[in-house]
Scaffold this motif. Structure first.
Motif, PDB file in Angstrom:
ATOM      1  N   ARG A  20       0.818  -1.223   0.000  1.00 32.41           N
ATOM      2  CA  ARG A  20       0.000   0.000   0.000  1.00 32.41           C
ATOM      3  C   ARG A  20       0.845   1.263   0.000  1.00 32.41           C
ATOM      4  O   ARG A  20       0.444   2.288  -0.528  1.00 32.41           O
ATOM      5  CB  ARG A  20      -0.906   0.013   1.233  1.00 32.41           C
ATOM      6  N   THR A 126       1.587  12.458  -2.955  1.00 28.30           N
ATOM      7  CA  THR A 126       0.819  11.606  -2.038  1.00 28.30           C
ATOM      8  C   THR A 126      -0.665  11.654  -2.357  1.00 28.30           C
ATOM      9  O   THR A 126      -1.350  10.618  -2.360  1.00 28.30           O
ATOM     10  CB  THR A 126       1.065  12.042  -0.583  1.00 28.30           C
ATOM     11  N   TRP A 129      -1.210   9.882  -5.770  1.00 25.63           N
ATOM     12  CA  TRP A 129      -0.955   8.454  -5.561  1.00 25.63           C
ATOM     13  C   TRP A 129      -2.148   7.793  -4.869  1.00 25.63           C
ATOM     14  O   TRP A 129      -2.627   6.744  -5.293  1.00 25.63           O
ATOM     15  CB  TRP A 129       0.316   8.295  -4.741  1.00 25.63           C
ATOM     16  N   PHE A 130      -2.644   8.445  -3.800  1.00 24.84           N
ATOM     17  CA  PHE A 130      -3.781   7.894  -3.068  1.00 24.84           C
ATOM     18  C   PHE A 130      -5.037   7.897  -3.938  1.00 24.84           C
ATOM     19  O   PHE A 130      -5.778   6.909  -3.978  1.00 24.84           O
ATOM     20  CB  PHE A 130      -4.023   8.710  -1.801  1.00 24.84           C
ATOM     21  N   LEU A 131      -5.274   8.997  -4.648  1.00 26.05           N
ATOM     22  CA  LEU A 131      -6.456   9.104  -5.496  1.00 26.05           C
ATOM     23  C   LEU A 131      -6.439   8.033  -6.586  1.00 26.05           C
ATOM     24  O   LEU A 131      -7.461   7.376  -6.837  1.00 26.05           O
ATOM     25  CB  LEU A 131      -6.522  10.493  -6.117  1.00 26.05           C
ATOM     26  N   ASN A 133      -4.744   5.107  -6.713  1.00 25.67           N
ATOM     27  CA  ASN A 133      -4.855   3.733  -6.204  1.00 25.67           C
ATOM     28  C   ASN A 133      -6.203   3.452  -5.554  1.00 25.67           C
ATOM     29  O   ASN A 133      -6.703   2.321  -5.607  1.00 25.67           O
ATOM     30  CB  ASN A 133      -3.733   3.465  -5.193  1.00 25.67           C
ATOM     31  N   ARG A 134      -6.798   4.475  -4.969  1.00 26.70           N
ATOM     32  CA  ARG A 134      -8.050   4.254  -4.228  1.00 26.70           C
ATOM     33  C   ARG A 134      -9.276   4.309  -5.131  1.00 26.70           C
ATOM     34  O   ARG A 134     -10.236   3.553  -4.931  1.00 26.70           O
ATOM     35  CB  ARG A 134      -8.177   5.308  -3.122  1.00 26.70           C
ATOM     36  N   PHE A 135      -9.265   5.189  -6.138  1.00 29.38           N
ATOM     37  CA  PHE A 135     -10.487   5.415  -6.901  1.00 29.38           C
ATOM     38  C   PHE A 135     -10.370   5.159  -8.413  1.00 29.38           C
ATOM     39  O   PHE A 135     -11.400   4.985  -9.067  1.00 29.38           O
ATOM     40  CB  PHE A 135     -10.969   6.861  -6.694  1.00 29.38           C
ATOM     41  N   CYS A 137      -8.147   2.882 -10.073  1.00 34.57           N
ATOM     42  CA  CYS A 137      -7.643   1.588 -10.535  1.00 34.57           C
ATOM     43  C   CYS A 137      -8.782   0.763 -11.134  1.00 34.57           C
ATOM     44  O   CYS A 137      -9.864   0.658 -10.561  1.00 34.57           O
ATOM     45  CB  CYS A 137      -7.002   0.814  -9.381  1.00 34.57           C
ATOM     46  N   ASP A 145      -2.822  -7.778 -10.030  1.00 36.28           N
ATOM     47  CA  ASP A 145      -3.154  -6.459  -9.526  1.00 36.28           C
ATOM     48  C   ASP A 145      -1.972  -5.515  -9.707  1.00 36.28           C
ATOM     49  O   ASP A 145      -0.820  -5.866  -9.466  1.00 36.28           O
ATOM     50  CB  ASP A 145      -3.518  -6.539  -8.042  1.00 36.28           C
ATOM     51  N   GLN A 147      -0.605  -1.337  -9.038  1.00 38.56           N
ATOM     52  CA  GLN A 147      -0.814  -0.107  -8.299  1.00 38.56           C
ATOM     53  C   GLN A 147       0.190   0.944  -8.748  1.00 38.56           C
ATOM     54  O   GLN A 147       1.277   0.625  -9.237  1.00 38.56           O
ATOM     55  CB  GLN A 147      -0.682  -0.342  -6.794  1.00 38.56           C
ATOM     56  N   TRP A 150       4.439   5.288  -5.493  1.00 40.22           N
ATOM     57  CA  TRP A 150       4.518   6.655  -4.977  1.00 40.22           C
ATOM     58  C   TRP A 150       5.633   7.420  -5.669  1.00 40.22           C
ATOM     59  O   TRP A 150       5.481   8.602  -5.997  1.00 40.22           O
ATOM     60  CB  TRP A 150       4.748   6.659  -3.472  1.00 40.22           C
TER      61      TRP A 150
END
Length: 250
Positions: A20, A126, A129-131, A133-135, A137, A145, A147, A150
């Motif tokens: 993660r 950050t 990267w979060f956006l 991977n979270r929304f 992908c 899988d 990802q 970062w």
């Protein structure tokens, strides 16, 4: 003899955290940083040129890099070193022209290099990267899988910041004799440069994530451009961005 079985429950927290929140690839990046002759400054300069004239070509090359080295992020810090040197030289030029002395130069360098480039870059990387991977992908059931790394998100920031740097730092310096006047022409030219800089940052960020085939709806990164346009049009009624930026830094 067989190994004794542990009576404690085995935790998979470490592998999960590594997936993660991947670490920087120190084994390649830092090793090349310490070996100066291995840095490819020619290729980094080529990337900078094409980020201005054909940024899609840069990300097409990064896709090939992924196929050969199995990582999206750069393993050569030459690009970032050139950027750091460019920021230092630009800050020095502004400081000499403004006559702010050594203290003023150091103060501006801390703000431009450590805050605007590094700290804002870490925050931007950050968040993106979060956006992503979270929304964003879109995994294929028939493929492993994937990802966003970062470090790759930070590379995207570096690419986008280079275009921002050219418009908001270099071109502004060249037009300073005009921009420092109090005419509407200086207001229009200065604000236009900053609007182009912000739009280029958003567009190159979009291209960086659009190059990743396992992401979808990357156009979300373009949503800031209409906001930039609104702020730009409003600023033409009397808010000279160049004047305020120069006053703040120098």
């Amino acid at each position: 003899m067989s190994e004794p079985l542990s009576l404690l429950p085995q935790s998979n927290v470490q592998p999960r955290l590594r997936r993660r929140f991947p670490r920087l690839r120190r084994s390649a990046l830092w090793r090349r940083l310490l070996r100066w002759r291995q840095l490819d400054f020619e290729f980094a300069s080529w990337q900078m040129l094409y980020l201005l004239v054909s940024p899609r070509h840069v990300y097409r090359n990064i896709y090939y890099h992924k196929q050969t080295k199995n990582q999206w992020a750069r393993d050569d810090p030459a690009f970032m070193l050139i950027q750091v040197l460019g920021i230092m030289l630009a800050t020095l030029a502004y400081s000499v022209l403004g006559g702010v002395g050594v203290h003023g130069f150091v103060k501006a360098l801390v703000q431009l290099l450590l805050v605007n480039y590094m700290a804002v870059g870490v925050v931007a990387a950050t968040l993106t990267w979060f956006l992503a991977n979270r929304f964003l992908c879109h995994q294929n059931v028939h493929a492993a899988d994937q990802q966003v790394e970062w470090q790759y998100a930070f590379d995207v920031h570096c690419n986008a910041f280079f275009a921002f740097f050219v418009f908001a730092y270099l071109l502004q310096f060249l037009f300073l004799p005009v921009l420092m006047k109090t005419s509407w022409i200086s207001l229009f030219l200065g604000n236009t440069l900053f609007a182009l800089a912000a739009s280029a940052y958003a567009y190159i960020t979009y291209l960086g994530f659009q190059a990743m085939p396992f992401l979808q709806h990357q156009e979300i990164f373009l949503y800031t451009i209409p906001m930039v346009a609104i702020v730009y049009l409003a600023s033409l009624f009397g808010f000279n961005i160049s004047h305020h930026v120069i006053d703040y830094y120098f």
